[in-house]
Design an enzyme around this catalytic site. Structure first.
Site, PDB file in Angstrom:
ATOM      1  N   PHE A   1       0.292  29.638 -11.872  1.00 13.63           N
ATOM      2  CA  PHE A   1      -0.386  28.808 -11.037  1.00 13.63           C
ATOM      3  C   PHE A   1       0.946  29.079  -9.718  1.00 13.63           C
ATOM      4  O   PHE A   1       0.108  29.730  -8.617  1.00 13.63           O
ATOM      5  CB  PHE A   1      -0.038  27.271 -11.044  1.00 13.63           C
ATOM      6  CG  PHE A   1      -0.352  26.563 -10.000  1.00 13.63           C
ATOM      7  CD1 PHE A   1      -0.980  26.444  -8.992  1.00 13.63           C
ATOM      8  CD2 PHE A   1       0.567  25.340  -9.898  1.00 13.63           C
ATOM      9  CE1 PHE A   1      -1.399  25.637  -7.804  1.00 13.63           C
ATOM     10  CE2 PHE A   1       0.155  24.323  -9.057  1.00 13.63           C
ATOM     11  CZ  PHE A   1      -0.566  24.666  -7.906  1.00 13.63           C
TER      12      PHE A   1
ATOM     13  N   ASP B   1       2.922  39.395 -17.021  1.00 16.35           N
ATOM     14  CA  ASP B   1       2.494  38.060 -17.319  1.00 16.35           C
ATOM     15  C   ASP B   1       1.853  38.391 -18.705  1.00 16.35           C
ATOM     16  O   ASP B   1       1.314  39.474 -18.889  1.00 16.35           O
ATOM     17  CB  ASP B   1       1.570  37.417 -16.468  1.00 16.35           C
ATOM     18  CG  ASP B   1       1.186  35.877 -16.736  1.00 16.35           C
ATOM     19  OD1 ASP B   1       1.556  35.106 -15.905  1.00 16.35           O
ATOM     20  OD2 ASP B   1       0.830  35.688 -17.883  1.00 16.35           O
TER      21      ASP B   1
ATOM     22  N   ALA C   1       8.104  33.055 -14.832  1.00 21.00           N
ATOM     23  CA  ALA C   1       7.595  33.071 -16.201  1.00 21.00           C
ATOM     24  C   ALA C   1       8.275  32.145 -16.965  1.00 21.00           C
ATOM     25  O   ALA C   1       9.564  32.076 -17.053  1.00 21.00           O
ATOM     26  CB  ALA C   1       7.776  34.585 -16.617  1.00 21.00           C
TER      27      ALA C   1
ATOM     28  N   TYR D   1      11.964  21.077 -22.645  1.00 21.00           N
ATOM     29  CA  TYR D   1      11.643  21.831 -21.617  1.00 21.00           C
ATOM     30  C   TYR D   1      12.739  21.720 -20.526  1.00 21.00           C
ATOM     31  O   TYR D   1      13.210  22.720 -20.011  1.00 21.00           O
ATOM     32  CB  TYR D   1      10.179  21.592 -20.869  1.00 21.00           C
ATOM     33  CG  TYR D   1       9.762  22.005 -19.728  1.00 21.00           C
ATOM     34  CD1 TYR D   1       9.474  23.437 -19.539  1.00 21.00           C
ATOM     35  CD2 TYR D   1       9.840  21.692 -18.330  1.00 21.00           C
ATOM     36  CE1 TYR D   1       9.174  23.910 -18.268  1.00 21.00           C
ATOM     37  CE2 TYR D   1       9.445  22.144 -17.222  1.00 21.00           C
ATOM     38  CZ  TYR D   1       9.281  23.312 -17.171  1.00 21.00           C
ATOM     39  OH  TYR D   1       8.870  23.733 -15.868  1.00 21.00           O
TER      40      TYR D   1
END
Length: 327
Positions: free
Chosen positions: A10, A30, A86, A153
């Site tokens: 995004f 990617d 990334a 995360y």
């Protein structure tokens, strides 16, 4: 050359397209992880390729993983700037697979930093997250707020951010870490609350809030993120710094649902379901530091930004909505 890791995602996709439109040579790395819907990633790639075909910039896409140290070293060696986007995204995904998120977000970042250490790269810009803050001691968060993340995360982003800082100090690598606050806009991940609320309302289904809706977020429109990153091509004022990039427009999830519902289908009721594990209770950005250093000023509040997203959603509903509904 500008290297954008995670450049089919995004934020990375919007950055790559912007850099190409501005006439830069851009290489995107990617791994096309299906966690992030591949149709959106392919769409991001095509947008950047189209920009290259119609303008002075160039674009190259390389399918590969930031955990591949040889590949990362090769690409960073040729880069002037690295925008390291990334990552394994997703709080709930990290709760299920904490080792995976650590492997990608921490070890992958170390590969980028090791490569930069042995190169002539002019700047590494790291995409951090408001998730590093966790439970608020006070709001809004400034950059000196304690960092007590509540998900793997958030822990991985904080660890990576600290490596970015240490490598910058020890090895004289110009680095900047940008702590993003809930970024939204066209081509956003289809499993985000805004896209889900819009999809349900357009199909005359009640938006569903996980929890009581009192949790708050600082939603940041994608254009503000892109503009800030672009500035870092031309200034060293933020080198060595960690900066909050948010909107300063703190709203509850309940209010977000109401704004979207009232715009699309005001007759719908709002429903509630069980709250999801690992979600932060509140986020709210103090962007004073970014304003002082980069003259950062958000351009969209949640109401104007949501209106722009809804307009984009209507135009792209045929291909985007099935992704939302299947997420």
């Amino acid at each position: 050359m500008i290297l954008v890791t995670g450049g089919a995602g995004f934020i990375g996709g919007h950055l790559a397209e912007k850099f190409v439109r501005d006439g830069h040579a851009v290489v995107v790395l990617d791994n096309l992880d299906p966690f992030y819907d591949l149709d959106i990633k392919r769409h991001n790639i095509e947008c950047a390729r189209e920009a290259a075909q119609n303008g002075p910039g160039s674009y190259e896409f390389i399918e590969g993983d930031i955990r591949d140290d040889d590949l990362v070293t090769e690409l960073v060696d040729d880069a002037t700037f690295v925008f390291h986007q990334a990552a394994q995204a997703g709080v709930r995904t990290s709760v299920k697979n904490p080792r995976t998120v650590t492997d990608i977000n921490v070890e992958g970042t170390l590969n980028v930093l090791d490569a930069a250490r042995n190169s002539t790269v002019e700047r590494v810009v790291f995409a951090s997250s408001s998730s590093v803050y966790g439970k608020p001691s006070y709001l809004p968060y400034d950059e000196d707020h304690p960092t007590t993340p509540v998900s793997p995360y958030g822990v991985s982003k904080l660890a990576a951010e600290n490596y970015v800082r240490v490598y910058g100090d020890l090895y004289d690598i110009p680095t900047v870490a940008l702590r993003y606050f809930t970024v939204y806009g066209p081509r956003m991940r289809p499993n985000m609350a805004i896209s889900n609320f819009v999809s349900r309302c357009m199909n005359t289904e009640s938006p569903v809030i996980y929890g009581d809706g009192t949790q708050t977020r600082d939603f940041t429109y994608i254009d503000d993120i892109v503009r800030t990153n672009s500035k870092l091509l031309d200034t060293d004022a933020a080198d060595g710094e960690v900066l909050n990039i948010g909107s300063t427009d703190n709203v509850s999830i309940a209010t977000l649902a109401e704004v979207i519902r009232d715009t699309i289908a005001p007759e719908l009721a709002i429903e509630h379901d069980e709250r999801r594990t690992g979600d932060a209770e509140h986020t709210h950005a103090d962007v004073t530091k970014a304003s002082n250093i980069l003259c950062y000023e958000p351009t969209e509040n949640i109401r104007s930004g949501v209106q722009r997203f809804i307009a984009w959603y209507r135009e792209n509903r045929e291909w985007y909505e099935p992704l939302v509904q299947s997420s």
